[in-house]
Write a protein that holds these residues in place. Structure first.
Motif, PDB file in Angstrom:
ATOM      1  N   ARG A  61     119.595 -41.739  64.732  1.00  0.00           N
ATOM      2  CA  ARG A  61     120.095 -42.806  63.880  1.00  0.00           C
ATOM      3  C   ARG A  61     119.538 -42.657  62.478  1.00  0.00           C
ATOM      4  O   ARG A  61     118.550 -41.963  62.257  1.00  0.00           O
ATOM      5  N   GLU A  62     120.172 -43.352  61.544  1.00  0.00           N
ATOM      6  CA  GLU A  62     119.651 -43.497  60.186  1.00  0.00           C
ATOM      7  C   GLU A  62     119.480 -44.978  59.902  1.00  0.00           C
ATOM      8  O   GLU A  62     120.250 -45.808  60.382  1.00  0.00           O
ATOM      9  N   PHE A  63     118.457 -45.317  59.106  1.00  0.00           N
ATOM     10  CA  PHE A  63     118.308 -46.698  58.669  1.00  0.00           C
ATOM     11  C   PHE A  63     117.668 -46.695  57.288  1.00  0.00           C
ATOM     12  O   PHE A  63     117.078 -45.686  56.864  1.00  0.00           O
ATOM     13  N   THR A  64     117.824 -47.801  56.590  1.00  0.00           N
ATOM     14  CA  THR A  64     117.247 -47.910  55.255  1.00  0.00           C
ATOM     15  C   THR A  64     116.143 -48.960  55.255  1.00  0.00           C
ATOM     16  O   THR A  64     116.209 -49.962  55.979  1.00  0.00           O
ATOM     17  N   TYR A  65     115.153 -48.697  54.436  1.00  0.00           N
ATOM     18  CA  TYR A  65     114.046 -49.641  54.280  1.00  0.00           C
ATOM     19  C   TYR A  65     113.583 -49.578  52.837  1.00  0.00           C
ATOM     20  O   TYR A  65     113.227 -48.508  52.334  1.00  0.00           O
ATOM     21  N   HIS A  66     113.622 -50.713  52.150  1.00  0.00           N
ATOM     22  CA  HIS A  66     113.251 -50.803  50.732  1.00  0.00           C
ATOM     23  C   HIS A  66     113.956 -49.741  49.894  1.00  0.00           C
ATOM     24  O   HIS A  66     113.347 -49.087  49.038  1.00  0.00           O
ATOM     25  N   GLY A  67     115.250 -49.544  50.163  1.00  0.00           N
ATOM     26  CA  GLY A  67     116.062 -48.646  49.363  1.00  0.00           C
ATOM     27  C   GLY A  67     115.979 -47.184  49.734  1.00  0.00           C
ATOM     28  O   GLY A  67     116.690 -46.362  49.154  1.00  0.00           O
ATOM     29  N   THR A  69     116.181 -44.040  52.705  1.00  0.00           N
ATOM     30  CA  THR A  69     116.806 -43.705  53.983  1.00  0.00           C
ATOM     31  C   THR A  69     115.818 -42.976  54.875  1.00  0.00           C
ATOM     32  O   THR A  69     115.108 -42.073  54.432  1.00  0.00           O
ATOM     33  N   PHE A  70     115.783 -43.364  56.139  1.00  0.00           N
ATOM     34  CA  PHE A  70     114.911 -42.739  57.124  1.00  0.00           C
ATOM     35  C   PHE A  70     115.745 -42.251  58.300  1.00  0.00           C
ATOM     36  O   PHE A  70     116.768 -42.860  58.644  1.00  0.00           O
ATOM     37  N   HIS A  71     115.298 -41.152  58.899  1.00  0.00           N
ATOM     38  CA  HIS A  71     115.927 -40.645  60.109  1.00  0.00           C
ATOM     39  C   HIS A  71     115.096 -41.079  61.311  1.00  0.00           C
ATOM     40  O   HIS A  71     113.860 -41.053  61.269  1.00  0.00           O
ATOM     41  N   LEU A  72     115.789 -41.453  62.370  1.00  0.00           N
ATOM     42  CA  LEU A  72     115.117 -41.889  63.594  1.00  0.00           C
ATOM     43  C   LEU A  72     115.682 -41.125  64.785  1.00  0.00           C
ATOM     44  O   LEU A  72     116.897 -40.994  64.926  1.00  0.00           O
ATOM     45  N   ARG A 174     106.382 -43.633  77.409  1.00  0.00           N
ATOM     46  CA  ARG A 174     106.958 -42.300  77.616  1.00  0.00           C
ATOM     47  C   ARG A 174     108.144 -41.994  76.715  1.00  0.00           C
ATOM     48  O   ARG A 174     108.490 -40.816  76.538  1.00  0.00           O
ATOM     49  N   SER A 175     108.789 -43.006  76.185  1.00  0.00           N
ATOM     50  CA  SER A 175     109.923 -42.767  75.295  1.00  0.00           C
ATOM     51  C   SER A 175     109.405 -42.425  73.902  1.00  0.00           C
ATOM     52  O   SER A 175     108.729 -43.223  73.269  1.00  0.00           O
ATOM     53  N   ARG A 176     109.747 -41.259  73.435  1.00  0.00           N
ATOM     54  CA  ARG A 176     109.187 -40.761  72.173  1.00  0.00           C
ATOM     55  C   ARG A 176     110.026 -41.191  70.983  1.00  0.00           C
ATOM     56  O   ARG A 176     111.260 -41.204  71.040  1.00  0.00           O
ATOM     57  N   ILE A 177     109.350 -41.568  69.906  1.00  0.00           N
ATOM     58  CA  ILE A 177     110.001 -42.019  68.678  1.00  0.00           C
ATOM     59  C   ILE A 177     109.613 -41.062  67.552  1.00  0.00           C
ATOM     60  O   ILE A 177     108.432 -40.760  67.364  1.00  0.00           O
ATOM     61  N   ILE A 178     110.609 -40.603  66.809  1.00  0.00           N
ATOM     62  CA  ILE A 178     110.346 -39.761  65.635  1.00  0.00           C
ATOM     63  C   ILE A 178     110.989 -40.444  64.433  1.00  0.00           C
ATOM     64  O   ILE A 178     112.206 -40.673  64.407  1.00  0.00           O
ATOM     65  N   ILE A 179     110.177 -40.819  63.454  1.00  0.00           N
ATOM     66  CA  ILE A 179     110.671 -41.430  62.221  1.00  0.00           C
ATOM     67  C   ILE A 179     110.330 -40.491  61.073  1.00  0.00           C
ATOM     68  O   ILE A 179     109.157 -40.143  60.875  1.00  0.00           O
ATOM     69  N   GLY A 180     111.333 -40.079  60.358  1.00  0.00           N
ATOM     70  CA  GLY A 180     111.108 -39.139  59.259  1.00  0.00           C
ATOM     71  C   GLY A 180     111.860 -39.558  58.010  1.00  0.00           C
ATOM     72  O   GLY A 180     112.881 -40.245  58.067  1.00  0.00           O
ATOM     73  N   LYS A 181     111.319 -39.145  56.895  1.00  0.00           N
ATOM     74  CA  LYS A 181     111.974 -39.381  55.613  1.00  0.00           C
ATOM     75  C   LYS A 181     112.247 -38.023  54.989  1.00  0.00           C
ATOM     76  O   LYS A 181     111.323 -37.261  54.709  1.00  0.00           O
ATOM     77  N   ASN A 193     107.572 -36.081  58.892  1.00  0.00           N
ATOM     78  CA  ASN A 193     107.687 -37.153  59.865  1.00  0.00           C
ATOM     79  C   ASN A 193     106.567 -38.153  59.670  1.00  0.00           C
ATOM     80  O   ASN A 193     105.393 -37.781  59.620  1.00  0.00           O
ATOM     81  N   LEU A 194     106.916 -39.425  59.557  1.00  0.00           N
ATOM     82  CA  LEU A 194     105.920 -40.474  59.432  1.00  0.00           C
ATOM     83  C   LEU A 194     105.343 -40.842  60.785  1.00  0.00           C
ATOM     84  O   LEU A 194     104.216 -41.319  60.882  1.00  0.00           O
ATOM     85  N   LEU A 195     106.135 -40.631  61.823  1.00  0.00           N
ATOM     86  CA  LEU A 195     105.686 -40.938  63.178  1.00  0.00           C
ATOM     87  C   LEU A 195     106.372 -40.002  64.144  1.00  0.00           C
ATOM     88  O   LEU A 195     107.586 -39.777  64.069  1.00  0.00           O
ATOM     89  N   GLU A 196     105.613 -39.441  65.058  1.00  0.00           N
ATOM     90  CA  GLU A 196     106.142 -38.655  66.170  1.00  0.00           C
ATOM     91  C   GLU A 196     105.258 -38.963  67.365  1.00  0.00           C
ATOM     92  O   GLU A 196     104.267 -38.290  67.637  1.00  0.00           O
ATOM     93  N   SER A 197     105.614 -40.032  68.046  1.00  0.00           N
ATOM     94  CA  SER A 197     104.752 -40.552  69.099  1.00  0.00           C
ATOM     95  C   SER A 197     105.564 -41.509  69.965  1.00  0.00           C
ATOM     96  O   SER A 197     106.755 -41.723  69.733  1.00  0.00           O
TER      97      SER A 197
END
Length: 410
Positions: A61-67, A69-72, A174-181, A193-197
């Motif tokens: 997915r993609e989402f925006t935060y404070h203008g 875009t981040f990839h999830l 167990r469900s892994r989340i990757i948030i990247g800009k 990646n800001l988070l990969e956990s």
């Protein structure tokens, strides 16, 4: 259950809140659409059985935060369960013999996990609940029992069995989340990646083999928060929101909207301290769909109806004074809706309360470190300093008006 004698770090003391009607928002993490709502009414986790020799694809997915875009990326958790053999086909397509067998299945975190994670976060704000662990003493961890989760869920109008709570925690672990800009000038999908956990990279539920089903809820559970949450606590990058509103809102999209409003409204644009005004927030239906991770129906009008229902729920709860709808039509057909949302005095009072807590935390940090900048490490405190900090912050919250927030470190 024994409690930890001292949190050991100033930030863990400042994460505490005596007011149980409040929770903490960790804006980027809590606004990321990290859940998969598999049905119209949310509920159970999004369970999928992978084809033999295959796996369930991650959700991107993609989402925006404070203008920005981040990839999830959301990767499913893999669990096991016992089923009757006649429910499992052999390679030749025939049913297996009678009895039970263990199978693997993959599952995405859904609304049930969202609610359980909210409750864990609320318990984390109790006095002396958090501690530091890890080789460098930089991992935020907590202990609790499954019965505590169950009691808190019941108190806020949600009922789950001990078995379901255990399963939800396991899915979150167990469900892994990757948030990247994405970095500028590089292809989509590349960048830091800001988070990969997972939500809880460490989870230990002390099991007793003599207990089955809903028994065993008094067993001590230990978990560790992921690095993004730990760093937010360390850097004081959290703010109080209304836990009561979050738990009363029935739709996960409504909960996301409330978090979005809470993240957007602060004192950065105020003409004077204490003056928030009643500036409206404008969001389109497509922005809400994309950024909340909500389901999309086959018929556009059903999707728009669901978005409108989620927005109207904030009006019904008194979070918004009104939500004007501006329709984009092609003939008689509605193609899109823009919502102009006006915050209520009650919501703005919550924002002021949150700002007062943030400023009290800043003052408490300054009293210990002598520095106005955000901390980059956990600050050790003695038991005596812990007691003094709690008292000093409580006094400030009852006596002083809000002021502008702490400057960024750097």
């Amino acid at each position: 259950m024994s409690k930890i004698a001292t949190p050991g770090a100033l930030q863990l003391v400042l994460f505490e809140l005596e007011d149980r009607s409040q929770s903490h928002l960790i804006a980027l993490y809590d606004l990321a659409p990290r859940y998969v709502f598999a049905s119209r009414d949310g509920g159970r986790s999004a369970e999928t059985a992978p084809a033999k020799g295959n796996f369930v694809a991650s959700i991107k997915r993609e989402f925006t935060y404070h203008g920005s875009t981040f990839h999830l990326t959301i990767q499913p958790a893999r669990l096991t369960k016992m089923v009757n053999r006649d429910q499992v086909s052999r390679d030749d397509g025939t049913a297996q013999a009678d009895g039970q067998t263990e199978i693997e299945y993959e599952v995405f975190p859904a609304e049930r996990e969202q609610v359980v994670e909210h409750v864990v976060r609320r318990l984390a704000m109790d006095r002396s609940r958090l501690s530091l662990g890890g080789e460098n003493r930089d991992k935020v961890q907590m202990r609790f029992t499954l019965y505590e989760i169950q009691r808190e869920l019941k108190a806020v109008g949600h009922t789950l069995s001990i078995r379901d709570i255990r399963e939800s925690l396991t899915i979150l672990a167990r469900s892994r989340i990757i948030i990247g800009k994405p970095a500028e000038g590089v292809k989509k999908g590349r960048g830091a990646n800001l988070l990969e956990s997972t939500a809880f990279p460490v989870l230990a539920i002390r099991s007793r083999p003599d207990l089955i089903g809903d028994e065993g809820g008094d067993e001590e559970t230990h978990l560790q928060f992921n690095p993004l949450v730990s760093s937010a606590i360390r850097n004081l990058e959290f703010k109080p929101v209304s836990y009561q509103w979050l738990m009363r809102l029935k739709s996960p999209v409504s909960r996301w909207l409330y978090n979005r409003l809470s993240a957007e409204y602060d004192y950065s644009g105020a003409e004077a301290p204490g003056d928030l005004g009643a500036k409206a927030m404008t969001l389109s239906a497509d922005e809400i769909i994309k950024n909340s991770g909500m389901n999309v129906w086959s018929r556009r009008r059903d999707t728009l109806r669901a978005v409108t229902s989620a927005v109207d729920a904030l009006v019904e709860e008194g979070i918004l004074t009104s939500a004007e709808k501006l329709y984009d039509k092609v003939g008689a057909r509605i193609e899109g809706i823009t919502y102009v949302m006006l915050p209520s005095a009650k919501f703005l009072a919550q924002v002021r309360k949150a700002q007062a807590v943030e400023n009290a935390n800043v003052a408490a940090m300054r009293a210990i470190t002598g520095d106005d900048r955000r901390p980059t490490d956990f600050v050790p405190v003695t038991p005596a300093a812990t007691v003094e900090t709690r008292a000093r912050r409580a006094k400030r919250l009852t006596e002083e008006p809000p002021r502008l927030p702490m400057a960024e470190a750097g």
